[in-house]
Design a protein around this motif. Structure first.
Motif, mmCIF file in Angstrom:
data_model
loop_
_atom_site.group_PDB
_atom_site.id
_atom_site.type_symbol
_atom_site.label_atom_id
_atom_site.label_comp_id
_atom_site.label_asym_id
_atom_site.label_seq_id
_atom_site.Cartn_x
_atom_site.Cartn_y
_atom_site.Cartn_z
ATOM 1 N N SER A 76 0.854 -1.187 0.000
ATOM 2 C CA SER A 76 0.000 0.000 0.000
ATOM 3 C C SER A 76 0.890 1.237 0.000
ATOM 4 O O SER A 76 1.864 1.314 0.753
ATOM 5 N N LEU A 77 0.542 2.199 -0.852
ATOM 6 C CA LEU A 77 1.231 3.486 -0.941
ATOM 7 C C LEU A 77 0.218 4.582 -0.644
ATOM 8 O O LEU A 77 -0.878 4.576 -1.217
ATOM 9 N N SER A 78 0.571 5.531 0.210
ATOM 10 C CA SER A 78 -0.427 6.497 0.671
ATOM 11 C C SER A 78 0.219 7.852 0.928
ATOM 12 O O SER A 78 1.347 7.927 1.432
ATOM 13 N N ALA A 79 -0.497 8.932 0.607
ATOM 14 C CA ALA A 79 -0.029 10.283 0.919
ATOM 15 C C ALA A 79 -1.175 11.279 0.793
ATOM 16 O O ALA A 79 -2.108 11.080 0.011
ATOM 17 N N TRP A 80 -1.079 12.352 1.560
ATOM 18 C CA TRP A 80 -1.882 13.550 1.340
ATOM 19 C C TRP A 80 -1.100 14.461 0.404
ATOM 20 O O TRP A 80 0.119 14.623 0.561
ATOM 21 N N VAL A 81 -1.793 15.057 -0.561
ATOM 22 C CA VAL A 81 -1.111 15.929 -1.518
ATOM 23 C C VAL A 81 -1.922 17.193 -1.765
ATOM 24 O O VAL A 81 -3.156 17.185 -1.757
ATOM 25 N N TYR A 82 -1.187 18.272 -1.980
ATOM 26 C CA TYR A 82 -1.747 19.565 -2.387
ATOM 27 C C TYR A 82 -0.964 19.959 -3.630
ATOM 28 O O TYR A 82 0.205 20.367 -3.542
ATOM 29 N N VAL A 83 -1.573 19.790 -4.775
ATOM 30 C CA VAL A 83 -0.881 20.049 -6.044
ATOM 31 C C VAL A 83 -1.005 21.531 -6.378
ATOM 32 O O VAL A 83 -2.112 22.058 -6.505
ATOM 33 N N SER A 84 0.140 22.199 -6.532
ATOM 34 C CA SER A 84 0.119 23.597 -6.961
ATOM 35 C C SER A 84 -0.050 23.700 -8.466
ATOM 36 O O SER A 84 -0.793 24.548 -8.971
ATOM 37 N N SER A 85 0.646 22.838 -9.187
ATOM 38 C CA SER A 85 0.494 22.770 -10.644
ATOM 39 C C SER A 85 0.896 21.383 -11.108
ATOM 40 O O SER A 85 1.807 20.765 -10.538
ATOM 41 N N HIS A 86 0.211 20.879 -12.135
ATOM 42 C CA HIS A 86 0.500 19.558 -12.681
ATOM 43 C C HIS A 86 1.520 19.659 -13.813
ATOM 44 O O HIS A 86 1.448 20.564 -14.658
ATOM 45 N N ASP A 87 2.442 18.719 -13.864
ATOM 46 C CA ASP A 87 3.241 18.525 -15.068
ATOM 47 C C ASP A 87 2.319 17.970 -16.145
ATOM 48 O O ASP A 87 1.451 17.143 -15.849
ATOM 49 N N PRO A 88 2.466 18.382 -17.413
ATOM 50 C CA PRO A 88 1.560 17.877 -18.452
ATOM 51 C C PRO A 88 1.729 16.380 -18.742
ATOM 52 O O PRO A 88 0.834 15.771 -19.327
ATOM 53 N N ASP A 89 2.850 15.806 -18.322
ATOM 54 C CA ASP A 89 3.079 14.377 -18.556
ATOM 55 C C ASP A 89 2.971 13.589 -17.252
ATOM 56 O O ASP A 89 1.954 13.001 -16.968
ATOM 57 N N HIS A 138 -6.360 13.006 -0.522
ATOM 58 C CA HIS A 138 -5.685 11.812 -0.013
ATOM 59 C C HIS A 138 -5.691 10.732 -1.084
ATOM 60 O O HIS A 138 -6.751 10.392 -1.622
ATOM 61 N N LEU A 139 -4.504 10.212 -1.409
ATOM 62 C CA LEU A 139 -4.358 9.178 -2.429
ATOM 63 C C LEU A 139 -3.786 7.911 -1.811
ATOM 64 O O LEU A 139 -2.844 7.967 -1.016
ATOM 65 N N VAL A 140 -4.355 6.771 -2.210
ATOM 66 C CA VAL A 140 -3.865 5.466 -1.757
ATOM 67 C C VAL A 140 -3.913 4.495 -2.927
ATOM 68 O O VAL A 140 -4.909 4.436 -3.653
ATOM 69 N N GLY A 141 -2.837 3.738 -3.087
ATOM 70 C CA GLY A 141 -2.828 2.622 -4.027
ATOM 71 C C GLY A 141 -2.584 1.339 -3.258
ATOM 72 O O GLY A 141 -1.605 1.249 -2.501
ATOM 73 N N VAL A 142 -3.458 0.353 -3.423
ATOM 74 C CA VAL A 142 -3.368 -0.910 -2.683
ATOM 75 C C VAL A 142 -3.335 -2.075 -3.666
ATOM 76 O O VAL A 142 -4.274 -2.262 -4.446
ATOM 77 N N ARG A 143 -2.233 -2.833 -3.626
ATOM 78 C CA ARG A 143 -2.123 -4.051 -4.441
ATOM 79 C C ARG A 143 -2.226 -5.248 -3.513
ATOM 80 O O ARG A 143 -1.538 -5.323 -2.491
ATOM 81 N N ASN A 144 -3.088 -6.228 -3.867
ATOM 82 C CA ASN A 144 -3.241 -7.395 -3.008
ATOM 83 C C ASN A 144 -2.638 -8.648 -3.650
ATOM 84 O O ASN A 144 -2.204 -8.635 -4.808
ATOM 85 N N SER A 145 -2.612 -9.729 -2.898
ATOM 86 C CA SER A 145 -1.971 -10.963 -3.355
ATOM 87 C C SER A 145 -2.763 -11.670 -4.445
ATOM 88 O O SER A 145 -2.285 -12.650 -5.020
ATOM 89 N N SER A 146 -3.975 -11.179 -4.742
ATOM 90 C CA SER A 146 -4.767 -11.715 -5.856
ATOM 91 C C SER A 146 -4.497 -10.966 -7.152
ATOM 92 O O SER A 146 -5.211 -11.135 -8.138
ATOM 93 N N ASP A 147 -3.481 -10.096 -7.128
ATOM 94 C CA ASP A 147 -3.060 -9.315 -8.299
ATOM 95 C C ASP A 147 -4.070 -8.246 -8.701
ATOM 96 O O ASP A 147 -4.155 -7.860 -9.873
#
Length: 199
Positions: A76-89, A138-147
């Motif tokens: 699991s990867l997790s963070a709070w973010v406040y984006v000031s500006s996005h990169d176009p890529d 708040h962003l979270v990415g969760v990968r489980n053992s079932s792929d």
């Protein structure tokens, strides 16, 4: 804390635990502490909790390449973010990715939250909607053992993927705010970074 928590940055700059203006202490048992590079600094004004790390162009935190930061089938990867500006890529929040090899990323592709996983070749798992700037999310990415991989935005399931890749082990350092090369920097504030080697 749970043994599966392998990195925990609160960015509150508490000197009694060893943090200072160029150094963040990992509160997990693994002590994957980070060094500020460029003009990375603490921001205690435009914040969600306590203080946050502020990044502009060429700013990042180097969290080393300790073996504890190599992830398996469940993570699991997790963070709070406040984006000031996005990169176009692309831009990167959490990245074990660079010229010497890639493993996993949490960040943005075309302003949309995404997770990337490398098993020798990259797989990119991108949500459908751009994240607004000038707001905390708040962003979270969760990968489980079932792929399966689930990406959450503000506590709600945003998109689910199946049959995803598993991350390879690499010697590339973990960076916060950029990958281990001179491009695709995150511009804004990052707080409460967490990595677990479980789902």
């Amino acid at each position: 804390y749970n043994d599966s928590l392998i990195l925990m940055y609160n960015f509150d700059n508490i000197s009694s635990i060893g943090a200072n203006n160029t150094y963040v202490v990992d509160l997990s048992k693994y002590r994957n502490n980070g060094t500020f590079t460029g003009a990375t600094k603490y921001n205690c004004t435009t914040v969600k909790y306590g203080c946050a790390a502020e990044f502009a162009s060429n700013d990042f935190i180097n969290s080393s390449n300790a073996g504890s930061l190599d992830l398996g089938d469940s993570f699991s990867l997790s963070a709070w973010v406040y984006v000031s500006s996005h990169d176009p890529d692309y831009s990167f929040i959490i990245a074990k990715d660079g010229p010497s090899g890639g493993s996993y990323d949490l960040g943005f592709k075309n302003s949309k939250p995404y997770v990337a996983i490398n098993d020798g070749a990259w797989g990119e798992y991108v949500t459908d909607t751009a994240l607004p700037t000038g707001e905390w999310h708040h962003l979270v990415g969760v990968r489980n053992s079932s792929d399966d991989l689930v990406i959450y935005v503000d506590g709600r399931i945003n998109k689910t993927f199946s049959s995803v890749k598993s991350p390879q082990a690499v010697t590339t350092p973990l960076y916060i705010g950029r990958r281990a090369s001179t491009d695709y920097e995150f511009v804004g504030l990052i707080d409460e970074v967490r990595i677990w080697n479980s789902s």
